[in-house]
Design a protein around this motif. Structure first.
Motif, PDB file in Angstrom:
ATOM      1  N   UNK A 186      58.502  -3.362 -27.796  1.00 34.63           N
ATOM      2  CA  UNK A 186      57.650  -3.715 -26.623  1.00 34.63           C
ATOM      3  C   UNK A 186      57.621  -5.379 -26.433  1.00 34.63           C
ATOM      4  N   UNK A 187      58.070  -5.951 -25.290  1.00 31.01           N
ATOM      5  CA  UNK A 187      57.858  -7.159 -24.946  1.00 31.01           C
ATOM      6  C   UNK A 187      56.797  -7.452 -23.713  1.00 31.01           C
ATOM      7  N   UNK A 188      57.014  -6.678 -22.753  1.00 37.45           N
ATOM      8  CA  UNK A 188      55.877  -6.699 -21.736  1.00 37.45           C
ATOM      9  C   UNK A 188      56.094  -5.391 -21.065  1.00 37.45           C
ATOM     10  N   UNK A 189      54.900  -4.865 -20.267  1.00 38.35           N
ATOM     11  CA  UNK A 189      55.088  -3.674 -19.872  1.00 38.35           C
ATOM     12  C   UNK A 189      54.332  -3.660 -18.385  1.00 38.35           C
ATOM     13  N   UNK A 190      54.889  -2.962 -17.297  1.00 39.10           N
ATOM     14  CA  UNK A 190      54.486  -2.924 -15.975  1.00 39.10           C
ATOM     15  C   UNK A 190      54.075  -4.068 -15.196  1.00 39.10           C
ATOM     16  N   UNK A 191      55.461  -5.192 -15.471  1.00 37.25           N
ATOM     17  CA  UNK A 191      55.240  -6.507 -15.024  1.00 37.25           C
ATOM     18  C   UNK A 191      55.737  -6.500 -13.514  1.00 37.25           C
ATOM     19  N   UNK A 192      55.236  -7.062 -12.606  1.00 36.09           N
ATOM     20  CA  UNK A 192      55.273  -7.519 -11.230  1.00 36.09           C
ATOM     21  C   UNK A 192      55.320  -8.795 -11.000  1.00 36.09           C
ATOM     22  N   UNK A 193      56.467  -9.582 -10.750  1.00 38.07           N
ATOM     23  CA  UNK A 193      56.709 -10.927 -10.414  1.00 38.07           C
ATOM     24  C   UNK A 193      55.689 -11.470  -9.315  1.00 38.07           C
ATOM     25  N   UNK A 194      55.045 -12.364  -9.326  1.00 41.84           N
ATOM     26  CA  UNK A 194      54.408 -12.900  -8.056  1.00 41.84           C
ATOM     27  C   UNK A 194      55.231 -13.339  -6.921  1.00 41.84           C
ATOM     28  N   UNK A 195      54.864 -13.067  -5.883  1.00 40.00           N
ATOM     29  CA  UNK A 195      55.862 -13.705  -4.652  1.00 40.00           C
ATOM     30  C   UNK A 195      55.973 -15.103  -4.621  1.00 40.00           C
ATOM     31  N   UNK A 196      57.123 -15.690  -4.807  1.00 40.08           N
ATOM     32  CA  UNK A 196      57.222 -16.981  -4.775  1.00 40.08           C
ATOM     33  C   UNK A 196      56.541 -18.011  -5.620  1.00 40.08           C
ATOM     34  N   UNK A 197      56.170 -17.466  -6.572  1.00 41.24           N
ATOM     35  CA  UNK A 197      55.142 -18.119  -7.681  1.00 41.24           C
ATOM     36  C   UNK A 197      55.704 -18.031  -9.002  1.00 41.24           C
ATOM     37  N   UNK A 198      55.738 -18.948  -9.723  1.00 45.94           N
ATOM     38  CA  UNK A 198      56.297 -19.197 -11.157  1.00 45.94           C
ATOM     39  C   UNK A 198      55.489 -18.260 -12.056  1.00 45.94           C
ATOM     40  N   UNK A 199      56.026 -17.344 -12.922  1.00 42.23           N
ATOM     41  CA  UNK A 199      55.323 -16.703 -13.931  1.00 42.23           C
ATOM     42  C   UNK A 199      56.034 -16.850 -15.286  1.00 42.23           C
ATOM     43  N   UNK A 200      55.900 -17.372 -16.314  1.00 43.85           N
ATOM     44  CA  UNK A 200      56.295 -17.615 -17.658  1.00 43.85           C
ATOM     45  C   UNK A 200      55.972 -16.696 -18.590  1.00 43.85           C
ATOM     46  N   UNK A 201      56.777 -15.613 -19.055  1.00 45.35           N
ATOM     47  CA  UNK A 201      56.458 -14.778 -20.176  1.00 45.35           C
ATOM     48  C   UNK A 201      57.225 -15.439 -21.592  1.00 45.35           C
ATOM     49  N   UNK A 202      56.248 -15.345 -22.530  1.00 45.89           N
ATOM     50  CA  UNK A 202      56.871 -15.976 -23.725  1.00 45.89           C
ATOM     51  C   UNK A 202      56.280 -15.314 -25.180  1.00 45.89           C
ATOM     52  N   UNK A 203      56.930 -15.432 -26.262  1.00 46.31           N
ATOM     53  CA  UNK A 203      56.312 -14.900 -27.115  1.00 46.31           C
ATOM     54  C   UNK A 203      55.382 -15.993 -28.129  1.00 46.31           C
ATOM     55  N   UNK A 204      54.083 -15.871 -28.106  1.00 45.96           N
ATOM     56  CA  UNK A 204      53.262 -16.777 -29.022  1.00 45.96           C
ATOM     57  C   UNK A 204      53.670 -16.944 -30.558  1.00 45.96           C
ATOM     58  N   UNK A 205      54.127 -15.875 -31.169  1.00 51.20           N
ATOM     59  CA  UNK A 205      54.707 -15.767 -32.317  1.00 51.20           C
ATOM     60  C   UNK A 205      56.227 -15.542 -32.519  1.00 51.20           C
ATOM     61  N   UNK A 206      56.809 -16.446 -33.301  1.00 47.36           N
ATOM     62  CA  UNK A 206      58.153 -16.434 -33.413  1.00 47.36           C
ATOM     63  C   UNK A 206      58.644 -14.952 -33.837  1.00 47.36           C
ATOM     64  N   UNK A 207      59.724 -14.686 -33.340  1.00 49.20           N
ATOM     65  CA  UNK A 207      60.462 -13.127 -33.731  1.00 49.20           C
ATOM     66  C   UNK A 207      61.798 -13.637 -34.404  1.00 49.20           C
TER      67      UNK A 207
END
Length: 495
Positions: A305-326
């Motif tokens: 699992x990386x991210x669940x039930x994600x809904x991008x915001x309308x015309x607004x930037x969301x950044x998803x990243x891993x706090x710990x290295x993989x």
């Protein structure tokens, strides 16, 4: 899980496009056209409006050269000149900056048969005492570009080119771009760029994005494959987060051609033991019809699992990243973006960045000692000492000629012996030597030093041997405090 179409990463070492750099300006950019002379020469590169300056103030070695003129029309101006390093094993650029600041550092290398040898160079690139990467030029008319996000451990930054074989190191441009210290955070180490892509339509032919479309002058490469398609909008996207992804990237998205299918992206790292950080950038750019929903899960390497039930915001930037290295056991990463049961629309992504962690395990020489040695070098005009480049003590096999250093397990290295015999030294004995607080032996013999024997030698408690013989202009009167140490046999002085 096998990725249906391996993500064709545009590795930065094989970009055959034009590059640019930037001078230190109100943005804090430093852009060096390496080999550009004289020192006060500047110009504005037309396609980016970036101002380039000469590198002369940042390095005291190397030879300015120019690529074959037939290539000028194919590349931007900052790659026309270069600096070649036919002498010495390690040659370094020196920057006085601020400790703990975060910079994007980019080196560009275009061989262009500048030496008429048609011999493709290979060499290493270092930051301070740590190897950053190897540079291996694959073609005469292709630029090799290497980029790293690095937090300074001292108020000084050194970028070094190291000779590793028969060919001669060189560099075309060197760029430093300040970044927000709260962005691209790692638990340890720096981030070497593997790929940075966005997903524009293929018609018309998409271009690379960089400054001034990207305020941080990151380079974004276009990407597409035969199982995906791109959508775009003319509406502005709010990109005001720590990453400030450029508008051109955020106005386009990648989706699967078959809306009911999973979106898959995959890549392979050459170093299977490497730790990685991945940054995914999202914004919804479509207007929904009634009851339409876009929601998806992100997993990698067979269902992690990386991210669940994600809904991008309308015309607004969301950044998803891993706090710990993989990491991956085989160096392969396969990311899947799959619709949830609630979703009526396929998954999307606007932009993607992939980095490999570089840990700086080799401690750099104590900063105070580095400053003292640099001042000694400048005081006596020792830039001709070709080995006096880069970190003073580290790594061990590149330490400065005439020095011995101590290497504690968990503390920075420091100088314990300095031998400048027969080095054509003139003037008085510099007080900078006093700042080498762990110094045990000092040899300044067979020079042309004058003035007094400094009393500060007596206060250097670890100093046990001084050789000042062969300096006929030196006043041989020994200060009383120093004489006491000689008589107590805690120090030997040769005159």
């Amino acid at each position: 899980m096998k990725a249906p179409n391996v993500f064709l990463l545009l590795l930065i070492t094989v970009f055959s496009i034009f590059q640019s750099a930037q001078s230190q300006d109100e943005s804090g950019f430093i852009s060096l056209d390496c080999g550009l002379i004289p020192i006060n020469t500047t110009y504005v590169e037309r396609s980016t409006n970036i101002t380039y300056i000469s590198d002369v103030s940042y390095i005291d070695s190397g030879v300015a050269r120019r690529i074959n003129k037939t290539l000028f029309t194919q590349f931007q101006q900052q790659t026309w000149e270069l600096r070649s390093f036919p002498e010495g094993q390690r040659n370094c650029y020196n920057f006085n900056l601020t400790k703990n600041s975060k910079y994007l550092i980019r080196g560009t290398f275009l061989y262009g048969n500048y030496d008429d040898l048609n011999q493709l160079p290979s060499f290493d690139l270092y930051i301070g005492a740590t190897k950053w990467t190897s540079v291996s030029i694959q073609r005469v008319a292709s630029a090799s570009i290497h980029e790293i996000i690095h937090v300074l451990t001292q108020d000084r930054l050194q970028v070094c080119l190291v000779k590793t074989g028969e060919t001669t190191p060189f560099i075309s441009s060197l760029e430093l771009r300040p970044l927000n210290n709260n962005s691209y955070v790692t638990q340890s180490g720096s981030l070497m760029l593997v790929s940075r892509v966005y997903f524009p339509p293929t018609d018309p032919t998409p271009s690379f994005i960089r400054y001034d479309k990207d305020i941080h002058d990151r380079m974004w490469a276009p990407y597409s494959d035969d199982k995906t398609m791109s959508l775009s909008t003319n509406l502005p996207v709010d990109t005001n987060n720590l990453y400030n992804v450029p508008q051109l990237a955020m106005k386009t998205v990648l989706i699967p051609i078959n809306a009911s299918q999973t979106l898959n992206l995959g890549w392979t790292l050459n170093d299977i033991s490497a730790q990685s950080h991945i940054y995914m950038h999202f914004a919804e750019i479509q207007n929904f019809q009634a009851n339409e929903i876009r929601e998806f899960d992100i997993t990698y390497n067979g269902g992690l699992r990386w991210f669940s039930f994600f809904r991008p915001e309308k015309l607004s930037l969301t950044t998803i990243f891993n706090p710990r290295a993989v990491s991956s056991s085989n160096g392969k990463f396969n990311f899947s973006f799959a619709m949830t049961g609630n979703s009526t629309l396929p998954p999307l992504i606007n932009a993607l960045e992939i980095y490999k962690v570089l840990d700086f395990l080799q401690l750099e020489t104590d900063q105070n000692e580095v400053s003292a040695m640099m001042n000694i070098k400048n005081t006596y005009g020792l830039s001709r000492k070709i080995s006096w480049q880069g970190d003073v003590c580290a790594p061990l096999f590149y330490r400065w000629e005439g020095l011995n250093c101590s290497y504690p397990d968990s503390d920075p290295p420091f100088v314990i012996s300095l031998n400048l015999t027969a080095s054509e030294l003139t003037g008085t004995i510099t007080p900078e030597i006093f700042k080498l607080t762990k110094l045990r032996e000092l040899d300044l013999s067979k020079n042309d030093l004058s003035g007094e024997i400094p009393a500060f030698f007596a206060d250097m408690k670890l100093l046990t041997f001084i050789n000042l013989s062969g300096n006929p202009k030196l006043n041989r009167t020994v200060p009383g405090s120093l004489q006491q140490r000689i008589e107590s046999k805690s120090l030997t002085l040769l005159l």
